[in-house]
Write a protein that holds these residues in place. Structure first.
Motif: not given
Length: 117
Positions: A25-29, A32-50
């Motif tokens: 999974g990823y999100v588009t953000k 702020k430095r370049t003004g470009n849209f970039v895809q970065v990995p979603d910050k989910k830790t895992s599929r099954v959480s503790l």
């Protein structure tokens, strides 16, 4: 030449790691430095959480405590013994359902509380 090759392998491994994280999974953000849209990995830790694992364990122990309190130790052990004579799944269930110290203590606390009222 050796430095260039090791630098290439480091960059390649970084790209592979990033690709593996983005496959989950990823999100588009907006950068702020370049003004470009970039895809970065979603910050989910895992599929099954503790948290889910802990809640499942708490509910399972609670279920065992209620069964032990309701049936009594002798009847409960009788049911577990009959499970242990069954198929592989039933034997596994019997192993999980056997009385452990936490279950016994909680059951005795509940039965003391119920007997007072």
């Amino acid at each position: 030449m050796q430095d260039a090759l090791s630098s290439y392998h480091r960059r390649l491994e970084s790209v592979r790691r990033n690709h593996a994280r983005m496959a989950h999974g990823y999100v588009t953000k907006l950068d702020k430095r370049t003004g470009n849209f970039v895809q970065v990995p979603d910050k989910k830790t895992s599929r099954v959480s503790l948290k889910i694992i802990l809640w499942t364990a708490v509910l399972f122990v609670g279920f065992k405590v209620l069964l032990l309190t309701g049936l009594g130790a002798e009847a409960y052990n009788g049911h577990v013994a009959s499970l242990s004579q069954g198929t592989a799944y039933e034997r596994a269930g019997a192993w999980f359902m056997q009385i452990d110290p936490i279950t016994a203590q909680l059951s005795s606390l509940i039965s003391l509380g119920v007997s007072r009222h």
